[in-house]
Design a protein around this motif. Structure first.
Motif, short mmCIF file in Angstrom:
data_model
loop_
_atom_site.label_atom_id
_atom_site.label_comp_id
_atom_site.label_asym_id
_atom_site.label_seq_id
_atom_site.Cartn_x
_atom_site.Cartn_y
_atom_site.Cartn_z
N ASN A 57 0.83 -1.22 0.00
CA ASN A 57 0.00 0.00 0.00
C ASN A 57 0.86 1.27 0.00
O ASN A 57 0.53 2.25 -0.66
N ILE A 58 1.98 1.24 0.75
CA ILE A 58 2.89 2.39 0.77
C ILE A 58 3.47 2.62 -0.62
O ILE A 58 3.50 3.74 -1.13
N ALA A 59 3.95 1.54 -1.25
CA ALA A 59 4.56 1.66 -2.58
C ALA A 59 3.54 2.17 -3.60
O ALA A 59 3.83 3.06 -4.41
N PHE A 60 2.33 1.62 -3.56
CA PHE A 60 1.29 2.01 -4.53
C PHE A 60 0.92 3.49 -4.36
O PHE A 60 0.79 4.23 -5.33
N LYS A 61 0.77 3.91 -3.10
CA LYS A 61 0.39 5.30 -2.84
C LYS A 61 1.51 6.26 -3.25
O LYS A 61 1.27 7.30 -3.88
#
Length: 547
Positions: free
Chosen positions: A172-176
């Motif tokens: 989720n961190i990478a995608f955001k």
């Protein structure tokens, strides 16, 4: 005029012909064997003592090879493979080295049979062209409007990493973060992770406390303790020039005969600084950030007007603030315009984390830069989490720029290998053998995955080949999606367990590995101009001489 002639030192080392090629292959195989056990979700870790005396614990191929000190030129070339792969696509750094080592190992047989290296290399490149075409035919287009599909693809790519226990958080961190720095220019997606997605590692707290800030943070405090440390909707001015009197670049001699002249000199300096401050205050700023110094007088004047000042900020951080807040960095105060003032940030705040102060510019309306705040128990853990996060962001970037995916777990390698085997039967002459060697080399990926699981490799690989040799199974299902379940060490359908990888990573892996193997096979002479040390001690002149 006589042409220059290269004269080698008598003690210079030289390897030529077959011996040079065989030693190159041996060196490449040695590098490949070092990181073979770090492939897959059951990968082993390597403990490395780096040049600074620090200990690095990782299973990232690029991080391992970066710390290894080798002297053989072919081994150095293999290490560069991993670095190239990391810079291009950010993933597959272990696979590319293992595959290149396997291709070279298989080509050793052809050299011993006196097949010319040019014939071998030509066949390798023909096989590469076909392999890339076959991989693209097997690829499935990713629906970029389906976030869940993209997240699942990222999750499967970091399943081999240390942070697999916290994969939802990292994914989720990478995608955001990637979506924040994503810019569409004339229909082309541009994603600059390196410059605009900065990772800040702060030991302490839990990994679950990590988050993506909708803005930037940097390790600086306001210059004066009386300045505001919290400002809502700040007006931000960014400078890369000093707010102090600039001395002349060349030496200037001033002769003073009276005391009033000295006072006048000081007054001129003060007037200059006051003029800068007055110009800045015309725009009613709340926060001024500069990459250079700020004089005490400027701090006093700006502080009285309730303006917070941060000085000596790094250029990269200043650029990120500009992207996040909408401000434009100004080189001369005299050129400042209203449009240069940043009004896109919602909050400026200075907070103390641990023993240090950090400035946060967050709640930005349309940030095109972000900071990822990582928390963890120790520096070693944070370093490994950062490496894994960089891979996850690279995978996300690859998906958004080239939305095609292929089955993981060695399935795409087995499917391409099967097609290359079939096509090699249509090739006549000795070139069919090196062509078929690429097909056999591709099987090293699923085989290594099975080995690292401790599974029965021969039985598993035989079952996998049987699946791929028949295009359809008894239920008329496509078997080109079968690979190795990296956790159990058995053959499995990658669609059922959800293991996918970006097409661009796989094609880049094959291209880099085959091209590197071809380059090393074409070397027939290794010459070193460095002389051996004499028994008496000391070194002779080492460089080749020219006449």
């Amino acid at each position: 005029m006589q042409a220059p002639v290269l004269v080698l030192n008598q003690n210079a080392k030289r390897e030529s012909g077959r011996r040079a090629q065989l030693t190159n292959i041996a060196a490449a195989r040695a590098v490949s064997d070092i990181i073979r056990t770090t492939l897959g979700p059951r990968a082993m870790l390597k403990m490395i003592l780096d040049a600074m005396g620090n200990i690095v614990l990782t299973n990232d191929g690029n991080a391992i090879l970066r710390e290894i000190d080798v002297s053989h030129p072919a081994a150095k070339s293999m290490i560069e493979l991993s670095r190239t792969q990391d810079e291009e696509v950010g993933d597959g750094t272990t696979s590319v080295t293992v595959l290149a080592g396997e291709i070279l190992t298989l080509c050793e047989t052809f050299l011993n049979r006196n097949i010319h290296p040019t014939v071998i290399v030509s066949a390798l490149f023909n096989a590469l062209d076909d392999a890339v075409v076959f991989a693209e035919e097997l690829a499935i287009t990713v629906d970029l409007t389906n976030d869940e599909q993209i997240l699942q693809l990222i999750r499967s790519c970091i399943g081999t990493k240390y942070v697999t226990r916290h994969d939802d958080l990292i994914v989720n961190i990478a995608f955001k973060a990637v979506n924040v720095v994503r810019v569409d220019i004339d229909g082309t997606v541009v994603i600059d992770i390196k410059n605009f997605a900065k990772v800040e590692k702060i030991p302490g707290g839990e990994l679950s406390d990590s988050r993506v800030l909708s803005g930037v943070m940097f390790n600086k405090d306001v210059t004066n303790a009386k300045m505001r440390r919290r400002i809502e909707n700040p007006r931000i001015i960014l400078l890369d020039c000093p707010l102090e009197y600039r001395k002349a670049e060349s030496t200037t001699n001033v002769e003073i005969t009276e005391e009033k002249d000295w006072k006048r000199l000081l007054e001129i300096e003060e007037e200059y600084v006051m003029a800068l401050c007055d110009k800045l205050l015309e725009f009613k700023p709340d926060l001024i950030v500069t990459e250079k110094g700020v004089s005490d007088l400027a701090l006093h004047v700006l502080g009285k007007q309730n303006v917070s000042v941060i000085r000596r900020l790094r250029k990269t951080d200043n650029t990120r603030i500009a992207k996040a807040s909408g401000a434009i960095i100004v080189s001369r105060v005299e050129e400042l315009k209203e449009s240069d003032v940043g009004v896109g940030a919602g909050l400026f705040e200075v907070s103390k984390i641990g023993d240090e102060y950090f400035s946060f510019i967050t709640e930005c309306k349309n940030p095109k830069a972000c900071t990822i705040l990582l928390r963890g128990g120790s520096k070693d853990v944070l370093m490994e989490v950062e490496r894994n996060l960089q891979d996850a962001m690279a995978v996300t970037r690859n998906i958004l720029t080239n939305p095609k995916m292929v089955p993981g777990g060695g399935a795409i390698e087995m499917a391409v290998s099967n097609r290359l085997h079939a096509k090699s039967k249509t090739i006549t002459g000795v070139s069919q053998y090196p062509y078929r060697a690429v097909a056999e080399a591709l099987e090293v990926i699923p085989r290594t995955l099975a080995e690292n699981c401790g599974g029965k490799v021969i039985r598993v690989m035989t079952a996998l080949r049987a699946k791929h040799s028949g295009a359809k199974d008894t239920e008329n299902k496509d078997c080109s999606f079968w690979g190795i379940d990296g956790l159990k060490g058995v053959a499995a359908d990658m669609r059922e367990i959800g293991i996918w990888e970006p097409l661009i990573v796989k094609t880049q892996t094959m291209k880099t590995a085959v091209e590197a193997a071809g380059m090393l096979l074409r070397i027939d002479d290794i010459v070193s101009g460095l002389s051996k040390r004499k028994d008496a001690g000391g070194a002779q002149g080492g460089a080749p001489e020219e006449e």
